[in-house]
Design an enzyme around this catalytic site. Sequence first.
Site, PDB file in Angstrom:
ATOM      1  N   TYR A  54     -39.858  14.492  42.929  1.00  0.00           N
ATOM      2  CA  TYR A  54     -39.998  13.098  42.474  1.00  0.00           C
ATOM      3  C   TYR A  54     -39.528  12.142  43.572  1.00  0.00           C
ATOM      4  O   TYR A  54     -40.236  11.211  43.956  1.00  0.00           O
ATOM      5  CB  TYR A  54     -39.168  12.918  41.210  1.00  0.00           C
ATOM      6  CG  TYR A  54     -39.277  11.557  40.559  1.00  0.00           C
ATOM      7  CD1 TYR A  54     -40.456  11.151  39.935  1.00  0.00           C
ATOM      8  CD2 TYR A  54     -38.182  10.691  40.526  1.00  0.00           C
ATOM      9  CE1 TYR A  54     -40.542   9.911  39.313  1.00  0.00           C
ATOM     10  CE2 TYR A  54     -38.258   9.457  39.901  1.00  0.00           C
ATOM     11  CZ  TYR A  54     -39.436   9.070  39.294  1.00  0.00           C
ATOM     12  OH  TYR A  54     -39.513   7.847  38.673  1.00  0.00           O
ATOM     13  N   ARG A  66     -34.285  12.643  28.770  1.00  0.00           N
ATOM     14  CA  ARG A  66     -33.344  11.737  29.420  1.00  0.00           C
ATOM     15  C   ARG A  66     -32.181  11.442  28.477  1.00  0.00           C
ATOM     16  O   ARG A  66     -32.261  11.644  27.274  1.00  0.00           O
ATOM     17  CB  ARG A  66     -34.051  10.472  29.873  1.00  0.00           C
ATOM     18  CG  ARG A  66     -34.771  10.756  31.180  1.00  0.00           C
ATOM     19  CD  ARG A  66     -35.344   9.539  31.787  1.00  0.00           C
ATOM     20  NE  ARG A  66     -36.617   9.226  31.194  1.00  0.00           N
ATOM     21  CZ  ARG A  66     -37.487   8.396  31.745  1.00  0.00           C
ATOM     22  NH1 ARG A  66     -37.208   7.788  32.865  1.00  0.00           N
ATOM     23  NH2 ARG A  66     -38.632   8.162  31.163  1.00  0.00           N
ATOM     24  N   GLN A  80     -20.147  11.114  35.346  1.00  0.00           N
ATOM     25  CA  GLN A  80     -21.167  10.500  36.201  1.00  0.00           C
ATOM     26  C   GLN A  80     -21.617   9.189  35.552  1.00  0.00           C
ATOM     27  O   GLN A  80     -21.586   9.067  34.329  1.00  0.00           O
ATOM     28  CB  GLN A  80     -22.351  11.460  36.438  1.00  0.00           C
ATOM     29  CG  GLN A  80     -23.259  11.738  35.274  1.00  0.00           C
ATOM     30  CD  GLN A  80     -22.783  12.884  34.380  1.00  0.00           C
ATOM     31  OE1 GLN A  80     -21.594  13.129  34.268  1.00  0.00           O
ATOM     32  NE2 GLN A  80     -23.709  13.555  33.717  1.00  0.00           N
TER      33      GLN A  80
HETATM   34  N1  UDP Z   1     -27.672  13.667  30.728  1.00  0.00           N
HETATM   35  C1  UDP Z   1     -26.835  14.218  29.797  1.00  0.00           C
HETATM   36  N2  UDP Z   1     -27.373  14.764  28.669  1.00  0.00           N
HETATM   37  C2  UDP Z   1     -28.709  14.809  28.423  1.00  0.00           C
HETATM   38  C3  UDP Z   1     -29.564  14.221  29.369  1.00  0.00           C
HETATM   39  C4  UDP Z   1     -29.013  13.662  30.516  1.00  0.00           C
HETATM   40  O1  UDP Z   1     -25.612  14.213  29.968  1.00  0.00           O
HETATM   41  O2  UDP Z   1     -29.110  15.343  27.368  1.00  0.00           O
HETATM   42  C5  UDP Z   1     -27.101  13.081  31.944  1.00  0.00           C
HETATM   43  C6  UDP Z   1     -27.752  13.524  33.245  1.00  0.00           C
HETATM   44  O3  UDP Z   1     -27.151  14.702  33.739  1.00  0.00           O
HETATM   45  C7  UDP Z   1     -27.502  12.334  34.135  1.00  0.00           C
HETATM   46  C8  UDP Z   1     -27.509  11.149  33.172  1.00  0.00           C
HETATM   47  O4  UDP Z   1     -27.290  11.682  31.878  1.00  0.00           O
HETATM   48  O5  UDP Z   1     -26.235  12.410  34.727  1.00  0.00           O
HETATM   49  C9  UDP Z   1     -28.816  10.365  33.159  1.00  0.00           C
HETATM   50  O6  UDP Z   1     -29.838  11.298  33.015  1.00  0.00           O
HETATM   51  P1  UDP Z   1     -31.333  10.883  32.782  1.00  0.00           P
HETATM   52  O7  UDP Z   1     -32.108  12.140  32.643  1.00  0.00           O
HETATM   53  O8  UDP Z   1     -31.413   9.908  31.671  1.00  0.00           O
HETATM   54  O9  UDP Z   1     -31.791  10.109  34.091  1.00  0.00           O
HETATM   55  P2  UDP Z   1     -31.410  10.191  35.649  1.00  0.00           P
HETATM   56  O10 UDP Z   1     -30.669   8.944  35.867  1.00  0.00           O
HETATM   57  O11 UDP Z   1     -30.570  11.395  35.939  1.00  0.00           O
HETATM   58  O12 UDP Z   1     -32.718  10.245  36.322  1.00  0.00           O
END
Ligand code: UDP
Length: 311
Positions: A146, A187, A210
């Site tokens: 991506y 997400r 994070q």
């Molecule tokens: N995340 C999480 N649980 C989930 C999905 C995502 O803790 O069920 C975390 C993921 O590891 C990241 C953050 O939430 O640190 C945002 O993830 P997302 O997939 O929404 O988007 P990203 O910003 O990583 O593209």
Amino acid sequence: MKRILITGAAGFLGSHLCDRFIAENYEVIGMDNLLTGSMDNIAHLMPNQHFSFYHHDVTKFVHVPGELDYILHFASPASPIDYLKMPIQTLKVGSLGTHNLLGLAKAKNARFMIASTSEVYGDPLVHPQPEEYWGNVNPIGPRGVYDEAKRFQEAMTMAYHTYHELETRIVRIFNTYGPRMRVDDGRALPAFFSQAIRGEDITVFGDGSQTRSFCYVSDLVEGIFRLLHADYSLPINIGNPNEITIKQAAEEVLGLVNSSSVLSYLDLPKDDPKVRQPDISKAKNILNWAPKISREEGFRLTYDYFKKVVK
Ligand code: UDP
């Protein structure tokens, strides 16, 4: 009437953009191959005489009859689990798809905008991220398909701007949320809302320390609308600088849904960025834009949507 082609029209952002341009009295041509998009997102537009839909994959030659004033290339799998499942399609839509659409823009003398992303900054070593930061991306990691497609897309777009003098715009989109996100797109916010509504465990990856900065979709659409009409061809960040930890996001969703779910901690995916916050000075100065919807309000509007669609 101005004519605009929007790719990814049946997706989350694409469909909201179609709504906005229809409301602004444009003739909108939506295009989507429905790989991750859904006709449910644009069903309400189908009867509109100023809207038409092409079921087409933009990695193949793109033909649109008639004049075009604008092209917005918003087609791509956009969630980490989607681009893990569809790595080749993700690379192709950002590269081949962008090339086809740039060719179309050149032929039609249309202004061209691409949906770039905060992912071009990778796991950033500069915080918050200004547009001048070149990023910290692992090209062969799971997110590389991506990130690199989007970086290539920016390079290709700038090349057409420089060498063909095409009018181009590059928006770097930070985490955005709201109605029409796919319940199962993996997400954080769709996952947390659907889990909280169903009473399932909330899947926090890593220790949840994070951070992300979540922007409500109507604010993003406003920023994009302004950028398209502004005279600025370098990349510009659009996002909400209000940064929170993922654990806090999960807790806020739990509180809002008033759910009995509990947080369950799972492994952090590889190369998951530790922090992310847009520096939006440029958007403020050049577009006179800043987000207006608070997280409290945005989460409420999003909850109203997920209440209806989560089974
Ligand atoms: N995340 C999480 N649980 C989930 C999905 C995502 O803790 O069920 C975390 C993921 O590891 C990241 C953050 O939430 O640190 C945002 O993830 P997302 O997939 O929404 O988007 P990203 O910003 O990583 O593209």
